[in-house]
Scaffold this motif. Structure first.
Motif, PDB file in Angstrom:
ATOM      1  N   VAL A 180      -1.478  14.424   2.408  1.00 45.28           N
ATOM      2  CA  VAL A 180      -2.344  13.138   2.708  1.00 45.28           C
ATOM      3  C   VAL A 180      -2.130  12.826   3.712  1.00 45.28           C
ATOM      4  O   VAL A 180      -3.065  12.074   4.979  1.00 45.28           O
ATOM      5  N   GLU A 181      -0.902  13.253   5.292  1.00 52.42           N
ATOM      6  CA  GLU A 181      -1.014  12.561   6.544  1.00 52.42           C
ATOM      7  C   GLU A 181      -1.248  14.164   7.333  1.00 52.42           C
ATOM      8  O   GLU A 181      -1.645  13.073   8.295  1.00 52.42           O
ATOM      9  N   ARG A 189       3.102   6.223   9.207  1.00 56.00           N
ATOM     10  CA  ARG A 189       2.818   4.549   8.828  1.00 56.00           C
ATOM     11  C   ARG A 189       2.046   4.388   7.349  1.00 56.00           C
ATOM     12  O   ARG A 189       2.014   4.133   6.398  1.00 56.00           O
ATOM     13  N   ILE A 190       0.131   4.983   7.510  1.00 58.94           N
ATOM     14  CA  ILE A 190      -0.684   4.107   6.359  1.00 58.94           C
ATOM     15  C   ILE A 190       0.279   5.976   5.287  1.00 58.94           C
ATOM     16  O   ILE A 190       0.091   5.310   3.741  1.00 58.94           O
ATOM     17  N   ALA A 196       4.337   5.816  -1.661  1.00 57.82           N
ATOM     18  CA  ALA A 196       4.239   4.809  -2.019  1.00 57.82           C
ATOM     19  C   ALA A 196       3.491   4.356  -3.524  1.00 57.82           C
ATOM     20  O   ALA A 196       4.354   3.725  -4.164  1.00 57.82           O
ATOM     21  N   MET A 197       1.963   4.624  -2.976  1.00 56.98           N
ATOM     22  CA  MET A 197       1.090   4.224  -4.351  1.00 56.98           C
ATOM     23  C   MET A 197       0.909   5.125  -5.365  1.00 56.98           C
ATOM     24  O   MET A 197       0.042   4.952  -5.797  1.00 56.98           O
ATOM     25  N   GLY A 198       1.679   6.279  -4.604  1.00 50.20           N
ATOM     26  CA  GLY A 198       1.073   7.277  -5.653  1.00 50.20           C
ATOM     27  C   GLY A 198       0.470   8.531  -5.013  1.00 50.20           C
ATOM     28  O   GLY A 198      -0.420   9.591  -5.456  1.00 50.20           O
ATOM     29  N   VAL A 199      -0.581   7.661  -3.837  1.00 47.42           N
ATOM     30  CA  VAL A 199      -1.534   8.780  -3.006  1.00 47.42           C
ATOM     31  C   VAL A 199      -0.603  10.164  -2.470  1.00 47.42           C
ATOM     32  O   VAL A 199       0.451   9.336  -1.508  1.00 47.42           O
ATOM     33  N   GLU A 200      -0.098  11.096  -2.565  1.00 50.06           N
ATOM     34  CA  GLU A 200       0.625  12.118  -1.449  1.00 50.06           C
ATOM     35  C   GLU A 200      -0.524  13.150  -1.336  1.00 50.06           C
ATOM     36  O   GLU A 200       0.619  14.170  -0.395  1.00 50.06           O
TER      37      GLU A 200
END
Length: 422
Positions: A180-181, A189-190, A196-200
């Protein structure tokens, strides 16, 4: 339909273009004052050299590997960038220059471009033929997906440098592989918050609930999600929006301790800022100058300060801007320090130099100012001569270090390579 054309390792590629002896060897380009690595070719990346890493830490490793480092040659890069954009405009009429080495192309403005992958290869070949630089081309329905396609085109060699993401199946397959980065607009940062929300992955972000994303982040990230779903939210910007401020600043090659040297530096930065202002066809009414010592210097007290002046009459005259910047400098100068950096900032822009005049204003409009500035700019941009203000000095001991600077191959006749025939 959009395409993103991005030159591979642009700064390093520009240097290697004129040095065939560097093929297969690690090449890095350094930041101002030859401080950090800001660009690497594939061989340097293979050595594990990180971006923004201090050069002194990798110098020995680079030399052992037969590599070469260059100071940033801004003149060369700007000229090669212009050549790349000219090549792109020959094939696609509507272009947004996103940065010095990448542009968004509006393929809907191209009649009968046919097979998108084939057209992407035509774009790639056109740039290669005209400039000898290699680009990656990503094609998709939105700018965010085009960025993602370009990432794949440059990462995986089997793509041949072109990736067409116009089909939903290919979009989802690629997004499932991309962290996702790597999505345009999602920084570290986002990305950490999303993880942490499970969005990888990019696919998990595309499938996320837009209401939740907007609530936890912003409407900007929500637009990113919609773009990943193939919904265009970002239009092509053929004309760059008017800047809200102009900054001219550099770290000094040598620490400044004398007022005379700081006067020269601020005068130079004010001159450059004024030139940028005129290039934007704007007038300014707010001039600021600042100076500071290094916050990392040991056993030295830190000092940093700034001052501003608001002019009653908007101006684009270099003389007015220098005079205002010098008044700011006189306000903030303190002897006994070793200054590391300084700069000038212009704000409060107007499209015309018109305002209610004040008969007591210290800076009255100058007769013939616009014509004089036009003459100066035309001479300085001609490449044949240079005019400068005496306040900039003739021997700038504080100027930026570029000890590893390559020749200006494309903009200076004396730097043209010479061929020897035996």
């Amino acid at each position: 339909m959009y395409a993103l054309a991005d030159v591979n390792s642009f700064y390093a590629s520009c240097e290697m273009l004129w040095r065939p002896d560097l093929r297969g060897r690690p090449v890095v380009v350094l930041s101002n004052n030859d401080g950090c690595v800001v660009a690497r070719n594939q061989e340097a990346k293979a050595l594990g050299m990180a971006m923004t890493g201090p050069y002194f830490k990798v110098k020995q490793q680079l030399e052992r590997a037969g590599g070469v480092a260059f100071s940033s040659n801004y003149e060369l890069y700007a000229d090669m960038s212009a050549r790349v954009m000219t090549a792109l405009e020959a094939l696609v009429p509507r272009i947004e220059m996103y940065s010095i080495d990448e542009s968004f192309l509006d393929l809907s403005s191209v009649p009968d471009c046919g097979d998108l992958t084939l057209f992407g290869r035509q774009i790639r070949n056109k740039v290669l033929d005209d400039t000898r630089l290699t680009i990656g081309v990503g094609i998709a329905q939105t700018k965010t997906l085009a960025k993602l396609a370009n990432f794949a085109a440059k990462k995986w060699e089997q793509t041949g440098g072109v990736v067409d993401l116009s089909s939903l199946e290919r979009q989802r397959k690629l997004m499932n592989k991309v962290p996702v980065e790597e999505v345009w607009g999602i920084g570290r940062r986002i990305a950490k918050k999303l993880n942490a929300m499970g969005v990888e992955t990019a696919l998990q972000l595309a499938d996320a609930n837009t209401t939740m994303i907007r609530k936890r982040f912003s409407v900007v990230i929500e637009r990113t999600v919609r773009e990943l779903r193939g919904e265009p939210c970002l239009e092509l910007e053929e004309f760059a929006p008017t800047k809200q401020q102009i900054i001219s600043s550099r770290s000094f090659g040598e620490r400044i301790t004398e007022y005379e040297h700081m006067h020269q530096a601020i005068c130079l930065y004010a001159t450059r800022a004024a030139e940028k202002l005129r290039a934007e066809r704007q007038y300014c009414r707010h001039v600021s100058a600042w100076i500071k010592t290094s916050p990392f210097a040991t056993h030295e007290a830190y000092y940093g300060n700034s001052a501003s002046i608001k002019l009653n009459t908007p101006t684009q005259d270099t003389r007015d801007i220098i005079a205002a910047a010098m008044r700011c400098l006189d306000t903030i100068w303190q002897p006994g320090h070793r200054f590391d950096k300084g700069g000038v900032m212009l704000q409060d822009f107007f499209s015309q130099g018109i305002a209610q005049l004040d008969m007591f204003d210290e800076y009255q409009p100058r007769n013939g100012s616009d014509k004089l500035m036009q003459v100066m700019d035309s001479i300085n941009n001609s490449g044949r001569a240079k005019l400068w203000f005496a306040g900039q000095g003739t021997q700038q001991v504080w100027s930026m270090k570029r000890e590893l600077l390559s020749p200006a191959y494309t903009t200076r006749l004396s730097d043209l390579p010479r061929a020897r025939v035996y």
